[in-house]
Design an enzyme around this catalytic site. Structure first.
Site, PDB file in Angstrom:
ATOM      1  CG  HIS A  42     -24.615  20.348  -9.314  1.00 42.88           C
ATOM      2  ND1 HIS A  42     -24.648  21.733  -9.792  1.00 42.88           N
ATOM      3  CD2 HIS A  42     -25.424  20.340  -8.173  1.00 42.88           C
ATOM      4  CE1 HIS A  42     -25.307  22.503  -9.352  1.00 42.88           C
ATOM      5  NE2 HIS A  42     -26.063  21.658  -8.329  1.00 42.88           N
ATOM      6  CG  ASP A 167     -22.911  18.659 -14.110  1.00 41.85           C
ATOM      7  OD1 ASP A 167     -22.589  19.307 -13.276  1.00 41.85           O
ATOM      8  OD2 ASP A 167     -22.649  17.298 -14.533  1.00 41.85           O
TER       9      ASP A 167
END
Length: 282
Positions: A42, A167
């Protein structure tokens, strides 16, 4: 589903703990000459200008990197992290590097980078930032894909050595469970990779469950590093954040046990605390 924009939060205490652990981990892993593959599920945009409307609306960086900008202590891990961020600025704090650029600053020409970002606008910004700022554009792959699926599609990696950062924003509550399922699946395919899971503490029970699910999965060598800027609360939103690291470098826990008390003193209120724990041993 794609409403989260990290530009509102860049440089906050959650970024500090996330990127400090990432930097320390990559610093250890790149000491070996063999190639390493970095996977960022991410990625965001990679670089954040702190004078934007988004950043100025929340000014969360004032609670994080800004408090560390003039750091003059003798903690090596913290000094190295601040120095890395300063490398993207001139004299004043104007930019904050996201995880792709933190990683890029430490990776070498033989190391491949894989970056995933689904948000259309952030994907475009990420692609442009990598093109303009990366030390090794030829080794960088930016994909507008689901990072969870992308990770599974990459492991086991060709280089046989990998560092993975997971994340998600956790906007969707099912992401907590999805993170664990994805890591367990990836670990079964590639058990020797280093996996880092960032998590926010908004509801402590969700983090307790994540920890227990990973332990119950039978995965060995799991450590946890958490920075709480205030005590757990049902009313304040995120009060802490941390990193769960699977297959950590052997010196990482020593480094974090030294830096976390200092971060609490610099960034937390009187009720702040830290965790530096081994969840599962060898």
């Amino acid at each position: 589903m794609l409403s989260y924009r990290h530009s509102f939060h860049a440089g906050n205490p959650a970024d500090v703990i996330k990127h400090l652990v990432l930097a320390e981990t990559l610093s250890y892993l790149t000491q070996k000459d063999k190639p390493l593959e970095y996977i960022d599920t991410h990625s965001g945009v990679g670089m954040y200008a702190l004078d934007t409307a988004e950043s100025q609306k929340t000014q969360e960086y004032l609670l994080g990197i800004d408090k560390l900008w003039q750091y003059s202590g003798d903690n090596t891990a913290l000094a190295n992290y601040v120095s890395l961020v300063k490398g993207f600025n001139k004299k004043e704090l104007a930019f904050y590097p996201g995880s792709p650029m933190v990683a890029d600053a430490l990776l070498r020409k033989q190391d491949k980078r894989w970056m995933f970002e689904l948000h259309p606008q952030d994907f475009n910004f990420l692609s442009k930032n990598i093109e303009a700022l990366s030390h090794s554009r030829k080794q960088s792959r930016v994909r507008k894909e689901d990072g969870f699926k992308g990770l599974i599609g990459l492991v086991p990696v060709q280089a046989k050595r990998a560092c993975v950062l997971i994340d998600p924003p956790y906007e969707i509550k099912s992401d907590y469970e999805k993170v664990v399922k994805t890591v367990v699946k990836a670990h079964k395919r590639f058990a020797t990779g280093t996996y880092m899971i960032w998590y926010p503490v908004v509801d402590r029970t969700r983090i307790d469950k994540m920890e227990q699910d990973l332990i119950d999965a039978g995965i060995k060598r799991i450590q946890l590093f958490e920075l709480a800027t205030s005590a757990d609360s049902d009313e304040r939103g995120m009060t802490a954040s941390g990193m769960i690291v699977i297959n950590p470098p052997w010196l990482l826990k020593d480094a974090m046990s030294s830096v976390l008390p200092e971060l609490v003193s610099l960034l937390s209120d009187a009720s702040g605390f830290y965790r530096c724990e081994e969840l599962v041993g060898e």
